[in-house]
Design a protein around this motif. Structure first.
Motif, mmCIF file in Angstrom:
data_model
loop_
_atom_site.group_PDB
_atom_site.id
_atom_site.type_symbol
_atom_site.label_atom_id
_atom_site.label_comp_id
_atom_site.label_asym_id
_atom_site.label_seq_id
_atom_site.Cartn_x
_atom_site.Cartn_y
_atom_site.Cartn_z
ATOM 1 N N GLU A 70 -4.527 9.110 2.976
ATOM 2 C CA GLU A 70 -4.988 8.526 1.718
ATOM 3 C C GLU A 70 -4.245 7.213 1.482
ATOM 4 O O GLU A 70 -3.019 7.168 1.518
ATOM 5 N N SER B 239 -7.735 5.338 6.765
ATOM 6 C CA SER B 239 -8.528 6.365 6.071
ATOM 7 C C SER B 239 -9.162 7.331 7.062
ATOM 8 O O SER B 239 -9.204 8.546 6.830
ATOM 9 N N THR C 277 -3.704 3.844 -1.024
ATOM 10 C CA THR C 277 -3.884 3.203 -2.313
ATOM 11 C C THR C 277 -3.265 1.819 -2.254
ATOM 12 O O THR C 277 -2.075 1.685 -1.929
ATOM 13 N N ALA D 220 0.826 -1.213 0.000
ATOM 14 C CA ALA D 220 0.000 0.000 0.000
ATOM 15 C C ALA D 220 0.859 1.260 0.000
ATOM 16 O O ALA D 220 1.953 1.283 0.569
ATOM 17 N N GLN D 221 0.334 2.287 -0.656
ATOM 18 C CA GLN D 221 0.962 3.613 -0.646
ATOM 19 C C GLN D 221 0.111 4.525 0.234
ATOM 20 O O GLN D 221 -1.108 4.617 0.045
#
Length: 354
Positions: free
Chosen positions: A346, A341, A348, A279-280
């Motif tokens: 954020e 979140s 991704t 995940a980023q």
């Protein structure tokens, strides 16, 4: 009283060449406040240099209205100032360029003196001012050197001193660091930042490098094909870019794309376990203060393996991103993503384990 020093309203600039019509700038509106370091960024041909040339009427727009320092300089298809007023207005706008534009046969002192030839100052006052300007840019001991005896950074410092000779309110930098190495670029940017604070200068930076915008500017406009496609504070643009070109510029400036290529080659990522995700995370402001990854393990039994991390201060606000492998049971991973979140970060998902 308005703090706006430069106001460009609905500017069009169209060139007619034989049978070609070139719309260099299309309906661009920009407001720049006094004391801003304002970046205009775009690739070659975006129209940024053409747009900036209208500020001091070196380029007359095809349509639109220009207000500089409270005076309307152009509107309704015509120049609103007399030639004398226009000359005075231009004296309050200094310019520095990529290739310095110094006179090779004149010393650093003489190059600065050339800008004062119509100043009306006496010989002693002129001499004092030139020496003060050279000291201001860190070249007091180079007054008698010719451009050929100076490094690129020193030449640009002479050019900055010359641009400041008539006490401008606005300094326009047109790709002024493009010919310099990274270390010298940082020194020149630091000097411009210092002058902005010391002299209250409004600085307009034209560049194709978002890294420069990130290092020095407080606001930025992104141009593409003559259009202004995105504008805002550097913090807003970097933390929440809307347009694809802006995202591309920012990826280049942060180096995340290069990092991801290397990350994807790691054994851990290529053989990602099925109970893991790559995940980023992108975060700004107070969310950078929270020990979020520790909380993931404490509350959800999800471990975080940090593969890349970067944090910077933009406009006095921490902004950063991270690439992590999160490992845990399926339900725990879902709960961890929700927690991330909800913390204002954020997330991704770049890859899921199989």
């Amino acid at each position: 009283m308005s703090n706006v020093i430069i106001n460009l309203e609905n500017i069009d600039i169209t060139f007619y060449q034989k049978k070609r019509v070139i719309e260099a700038v299309k309906n661009v509106s920009v407001q720049i406040n006094k004391g801003d370091i304002y970046g205009i960024v775009g690739y070659s041909g975006a129209g940024k240099s053409t747009l900036v040339r209208v500020i001091n009427l070196l380029q007359v727009p095809t349509a639109g209205k220009i207000t500089v320092g409270g005076d309307v300089t152009y509107a309704d298809g015509q120049v609103k100032l007399s030639s004398g007023q226009l000359r005075q207005k231009r004296q309050k706008i200094g310019m520095i360029f990529q290739h310095f534009n110094l006179m090779a046969q004149k010393t650093a002192y003489e190059n600065v003196a050339f800008a004062l030839r119509h100043s009306g100052l006496g010989k002693e006052d002129k001499d004092q001012k030139i020496r003060q300007l050279l000291e201001l840019v860190g070249l007091a001991n180079r007054a008698d050197n010719y451009p050929s005896q100076l490094s690129g950074g020193q030449k640009q410092r002479v050019a900055i001193a010359r641009a400041l000779a008539n006490d401008p309110e606005i300094l326009i930098s047109d790709e002024s660091t493009s010919a310099l190495d990274p270390k010298t670029t940082k020194q020149i940017l630091a000097l411009l930042q210092d002058l902005n604070k010391k002299l209250g200068l409004t600085v307009v930076m034209i560049t194709h490098e978002m890294q420069i915008v990130k290092d020095i500017c407080n606001r930025v406009a992104v141009m593409q094909n003559g259009l202004l496609i995105e504008e805002g504070s550097v913090l807003d643009i970097f933390s929440n870019p809307k347009e694809e070109l802006t995202k591309e510029f920012i990826k280049t400036a942060t180096g995340i794309d290069e990092a991801l290529v290397k990350i994807e080659q790691q054994d851990l990522v290529q053989n990602l376990p099925k109970n893991a995700i790559l995940a980023q995370l992108k975060y700004a402001g107070t969310s950078t203060d929270e020990p979020i990854l520790n909380e993931l393990y404490k509350n959800h039994q999800v471990t975080a393996n940090i593969l890349y991390g970067n944090i910077e201060i933009l406009d006095n606000t921490p902004v950063g991103e991270m690439v992590v492998v999160l490992t845990g049971q399926v339900d725990d991973l879902v709960a961890a993503q929700t927690a991330i979140s909800e913390a204002g970060i954020e997330l991704t998902v770049l890859k899921r384990g199989v």
